[in-house]
Design an enzyme around this catalytic site. Structure first.
Site, PDB file in Angstrom:
ATOM      1  N   HIS A  99      53.935  44.147  40.213  1.00  0.00           N
ATOM      2  CA  HIS A  99      52.607  43.847  39.686  1.00  0.00           C
ATOM      3  C   HIS A  99      51.720  45.077  39.595  1.00  0.00           C
ATOM      4  O   HIS A  99      50.655  45.047  38.991  1.00  0.00           O
ATOM      5  CB  HIS A  99      51.936  42.778  40.577  1.00  0.00           C
ATOM      6  CG  HIS A  99      51.086  41.808  39.808  1.00  0.00           C
ATOM      7  ND1 HIS A  99      50.543  42.093  38.577  1.00  0.00           N
ATOM      8  CD2 HIS A  99      50.687  40.547  40.117  1.00  0.00           C
ATOM      9  CE1 HIS A  99      49.837  41.060  38.147  1.00  0.00           C
ATOM     10  NE2 HIS A  99      49.916  40.089  39.067  1.00  0.00           N
ATOM     11  N   ASP A 121      51.498  43.372  34.241  1.00  0.00           N
ATOM     12  CA  ASP A 121      50.547  42.272  34.368  1.00  0.00           C
ATOM     13  C   ASP A 121      51.274  40.954  34.192  1.00  0.00           C
ATOM     14  O   ASP A 121      52.299  40.874  33.518  1.00  0.00           O
ATOM     15  CB  ASP A 121      49.452  42.387  33.296  1.00  0.00           C
ATOM     16  CG  ASP A 121      48.593  43.622  33.520  1.00  0.00           C
ATOM     17  OD1 ASP A 121      48.484  44.055  34.696  1.00  0.00           O
ATOM     18  OD2 ASP A 121      48.068  44.159  32.526  1.00  0.00           O
TER      19      ASP A 121
END
Lengths: 482, 490
Positions: A452, A456
């Site tokens: 992450h 995204d």
């Protein structure tokens, strides 16, 4: 007689240290050239270290589980002074791809019988993988040359760690060496020490060696003897068994901790309707030419990745942690996202010793058929332990599959320093509401984790949706990208 | 232990019968240890011996001979101070009263006799003073002054030990075959065994020792120090022929300095009024003037005269054949100690005593030592554990390290720097196969040597063990270092 010191071999790719997995010989044992003396393990593979010449094993350095620096002494050989017997180039049977030491034989850990799953196929894989840093990543992180071995890093000689595996055979006619206490314990346990190999110095039989014998006898005696078994009960057992976490398992543990503690995972699950692809796959398999491998789902999934990764380059990438960044992830510099042109798909496979991740290199250049063949070879190599380092390093994205054990959902752990791992769950036939009626469809979930920091959730979802679309309409797999 | 009297058939004054779990015939180091261990293990046990507990070792062997040797050493030191005074100590005209020395020795023996008895009593093992006659494998008749007792036992342990071997043409004493130092008229040559030598009340002026083995040399050296003119007659070409010449050379040197005449390749023929008639290897006879002739030509197992021969037990040469747990060929008949073979040493018997009691108690114990240490208490002492260099070399490639005690500080301060420590190891893995030493005080190193072999030590283990300074034991580490090629102090 001369003494030859054999050092921990340079296994290449900037590897500075290896873990000692096992000794295959005892001190004082005569060995012949190319006889395996030790197994050491890198991040990627187990490397067998053979004797370079005939001789008698002198001192063994280190116990199982010790981490040894490349270039530090591994063992000594007492050799005859003359060298006339050596040929110029022994041309060993090992694959010629070994950069450092032609005598090094590499192989993957013993693999479990890879029961090929009809639904997914390929090697038995796991929902989690251990980290397989690539050479390029290491080039960025570690200096090529190993530092000289500091003394404190060297394991003391002649301190074997409980290994549970037999030591080297004793030369014919030699009385077993064992202390009086060991001899008494063996007698009490009905063990003839002549049948026990010693892992201690000079082949001495240690209490640990006896522990291993007793342990083996204990498990061997269990089936059929459990009084409570028929009643589904076992006698209350307050005991416990301490087992050292060493070797492959320790390496996996370190990689898992490293991955989970530095990479913020986002996991995304989506169901894929595999009905059309399964029909196509069945047709292709039915009509396949002699000698063609049977197609599993994996090559199709690989093709889907290859097709869509150009649109999502951050999924086919490594995060190179900055210098000074510690494994808690605190920043001390600038990290790098390295985007790869080629797609090197790691395929996590479960073996007896633990996870290995053979790598399908340059999947973008493979057809469905060639990819299927290559995956089959890699699975076989992993299973038989013949996978070379080339087969086990350099992946840029990983597929994890447990085949028929795939379950509904998994939370795969990213194969650090990669950014993406695609987990394949079990395929089931489900009723799906289509056009006013329930129809049976073959449904398979993909559980995928992403780094992450660089990916995204939006992009992760778009990537998986694109994969899903390609798999649900497999013709798209074979249509040129616009 | 001493042989039970074969011809003892006393008037039966009382007859009784008892039953026991374990009956041990012989209270020597093997028998009494078996008795102690059996008692510890809760077995009902009886030890039978006509002599005080302790057998040959305690009564007429190891202990009294070491006492005599120590007294002789002390006297020799006193004489040395009185004559050459090497340490600057003046001593005036030392004399020895052998009767008093023997009384001191007897005191030690008595204390140990009582000690062993106490140990047996503590664990509940019964001692029967009497002579045992084996009726069958489960029945023994014990004859004593108090009468005859028939003992039946579940288990019978033969631990009757050994006795000095006799030369048929030179019988002990007056020809009765007895050990006792009696038989000839005063002034006549008396033939004695080691037992008799340890009971002399006067130092013989001229002592001829027949047999240059360890017993003859230990006692011969002691008497030489006490003032006897000693001649050693040995049929073989070498003294202490079981040891290599390197080990025995310091002993030969001491014998020479003590004025002991050593006649090798020489056979004892007979005793006449003046002494011992011997012949050399060419057959030429001569008479060695002697007051006492000490015959030490070995020992023989005591296996006759008390009925055990009627059991028909399987023999191994002159010995009883036993397995690792000291079982004979007859069910529940066991044997330990000198009756079971060489080496006839007390510590071997003691370990067998432990093993046999544990085996009878159902344990898995076995007599399986790597080595049985052997010590010769000559001047200087010899210790040998494991294989000699020659024996080891028969099986495998070896390396040998020898460290002379002349380079050992402690030996110098003891004014005794002759001798060496020698380690024999396997060449390929450095496993120590044998350790020998000769030198003053090296007997105590036998503990370290034995431990090294039993624990499977390698040269490196010994070399890397810190040996306290200054001790003779440093020579052990140095010998290992020598074998490894890098001694420090040579």
């Amino acid at each position: 007689m001369g003494q030859l010191t054999i050092k921990v071999p340079d296994v290449g790719e900037g590897i500075a240290e290896v873990e000692l997995v096992s000794w295959s010989v005892a001190e004082g044992q005569p060995v012949t050239r190319n006889q395996i003396v030790a197994e050491v393990m890198t991040d990627k593979a187990t490397v067998e270290v053979p004797a370079p010449v005939d001789g008698v094993v002198g001192a063994l350095t280190g116990g199982v589980g010790d981490v040894l620096l490349v270039g530090s002494p591994l063992f000594t050989l007492e050799v005859e002074g003359e060298t006339g017997e050596r040929t110029a180039d022994p041309a060993p049977p090992e694959p010629p791809s070994q950069p450092a030491n032609a005598a090094i034989i590499e192989r993957a850990m013993e693999a479990a019988a890879a029961g090929s799953s009809d639904s997914v196929g390929g090697p038995n894989t796991d929902a989690a993988t251990h980290s397989v840093p690539t050479s390029s990543a290491n080039d960025g992180e570690q200096p090529k040359k190993a530092p000289p071995a500091p003394q404190h890093r060297m394991a003391p000689a002649a301190t074997p760690v409980p290994s549970g595996r037999p030591g080297a055979p004793r030369p014919e006619g030699r009385r077993p060496t064992a202390t009086p206490a060991v001899r008494r314990r063996a007698r009490d346990g009905g063990i003839d020490l002549r049948t026990v190999s010693g892992t201690g110095p000079a082949g001495r039989i240690t209490h640990d060696d006896l522990d291993a014998v007793f342990a083996a006898a204990g498990t061997g005696g269990l089936p059929g003897s459990g009084v409570g078994r028929s009643a589904g009960l076992r006698p209350a057992d307050d005991g416990f068994d301490d087992q050292p976490i060493v070797g492959m398992r320790r390496k996996i543990a370190q990689q898992m901790v490293s991955s989970m503690s530095t990479i913020p995972h986002i996991t995304y699950v989506e169901a894929v309707d595999m009905t059309a692809l399964e029909e196509l796959r069945a047709t292709l398999n039915t009509n396949r030419a002699d000698g063609q491998p049977k197609l599993t789902v994996l090559p199709f999934l690989v093709r889907a990745l290859v097709n869509h990764l150009p649109d999502f380059p951050q999924m086919n990438a490594h995060v190179l942690d900055a210098e000074g960044q510690n494994n808690q992830g605190r920043q001390g510099g600038t990290s790098t996202l390295r985007l790869f042109g080629g797609v090197h798909v790691g395929i996590a496979a479960q073996t007896d010793a633990g996870l290995v991740v053979p790598v399908l290199r340059n999947a973008e250049a493979e057809t469905i058929w060639s990819a299927a063949g290559r995956i089959g070879e890699l699975a076989e190599a992993a299973r038989t332990g013949t996978a070379g380092r080339e087969d086990l390093t350099g992946s840029t994205i990983t597929i994890s599959s447990l085949g028929s054990l795939g379950g509904l959902v998994s939370t795969p752990v990213i194969n650090k320093p990669e950014t993406t791992i695609v987990g394949v769950n079990k395929m089931t036939t489900e009723p799906v509401w289509i056009d006013g009626a329930f129809v049976p469809r073959k449904i398979m979930n993909l559980s995928s984790s992403f780094d992450h920091r660089v990916i995204d959730g939006w992009d992760a979802a778009r990537f998986i949706q694109a994969i899903k679309q390609s798999l649900e309409q497999p013709a798209l797999l074979f249509v040129d990208q616009p | 232990m001493t042989a039970p009297e074969p011809n003892t058939t006393p008037e039966t004054t009382a007859t009784s019968a008892v039953h026991t779990g374990v009956l041990i015939i012989g209270g020597g180091p093997g028998g009494y240890v078996a008795g102690i261990r059996a008692g510890q293990l809760g077995l009902d046990a009886i030890v039978v011996d006509p002599q005080p507990m302790g057998g040959t070792c305690l009564n007429v062997g190891c202990i009294p001979s070491k006492a005599l040797i120590h007294a002789a050493d002390e006297f020799a030191v006193a004489v040395a101070q009185a004559t050459t005074a090497p340490l600057g100590i003046s001593v005036a005209d030392p004399t020895v009263d052998l009767a008093k020395t023997v009384a001191w020795k007897d005191g030690i023996v008595g204390r140990l006799n009582r000690g062993v008895g106490g140990l047996l009593a503590k664990v509940g093992t019964t001692v029967m003073v009497g002579t045992a006659t084996v009726i069958d494998g489960k029945t023994v008749r014990v004859t004593s002054d108090d009468g005859t007792t028939t003992v039946t036992a579940d288990h019978l342990i033969i631990a009757t030990g050994s006795a000095p071997a006799e030369l048929p043409h030179i019988p002990f004493g007056g020809g009765t075959g007895d050990d006792a130092p009696t038989g000839f008229d005063a002034g006549a040559v008396e033939v004695i065994s080691s037992t008799g030598a340890l009971a002399l009340s006067e130092v013989p002026k001229r002592l001829v020792v027949v047999g240059g083995g360890y017993i003859g040399l230990e006692l011969g050296t002691a008497f030489a120090k006490l003032g006897s003119a000693v001649t050693v007659v040995e049929a073989e070409a070498e003294l202490l022929s079981i040891y290599d010449r390197e080990l025995t050379r310091p002993i030969s040197r001491t014998l020479r300095s003590l004025g002991v005449e050593v006649l090798t390749n020489t056979r004892a023929k007979s005793v006449d009024g003046d002494g011992l008639v011997v012949t050399d290897q060419d057959g030429a006879a001569r008479t060695l003037a002697a007051d006492k002739v000490l015959v030490t030509v070995g020992r023989r197992p005591v296996l006759t005269g008390f009925g055990v021969e009627h059991l028909g037990l399987t023999m191994d040469g002159p010995f009883l054949q036993v397995d690792e747990q000291c079982r004979t060929s007859m069910h529940n008949v066991w044997a330990i100690g000198d009756v079971t073979g060489e080496p006839m040493l007390a510590h071997r018997a003691m370990k067998q005593g432990e093993v046999v009691a544990e085996a009878i108690a159902g344990q898995t114990s076995a007599f399986d030592p790597v080595t049985i240490p052997a010590i010769v208490f000559t001047d200087p002492e010899i210790v040998s554990v494991g294989l000699s260099p020659d024996d080891a070399a028969n099986d495998t490639a070896t390396i040998v390290g020898t460290f002379p005690l002349s380079a050992n500080g402690r030996s110098m301060t003891l004014n005794a720097d002759g001798g060496f420590v020698r380690v024999v190891a396997r060449a390929d893995d450095h496993l120590v196969l044998g350790i020998q030493a000769v030198g003053q005080g090296v007997a105590e190193l036998s503990a370290a040597f034995g431990l090294a072999l039993e624990m499977g030590a390698r040269l490196e283990d010994i070399a890397d063990t810190i040996h306290a300074h200054p001790t003779v034991g440093e020579g052990f580490a140095e010998a290992a270092l020598t074998a490894l090629g890098h001694p420090l102090h040579i």
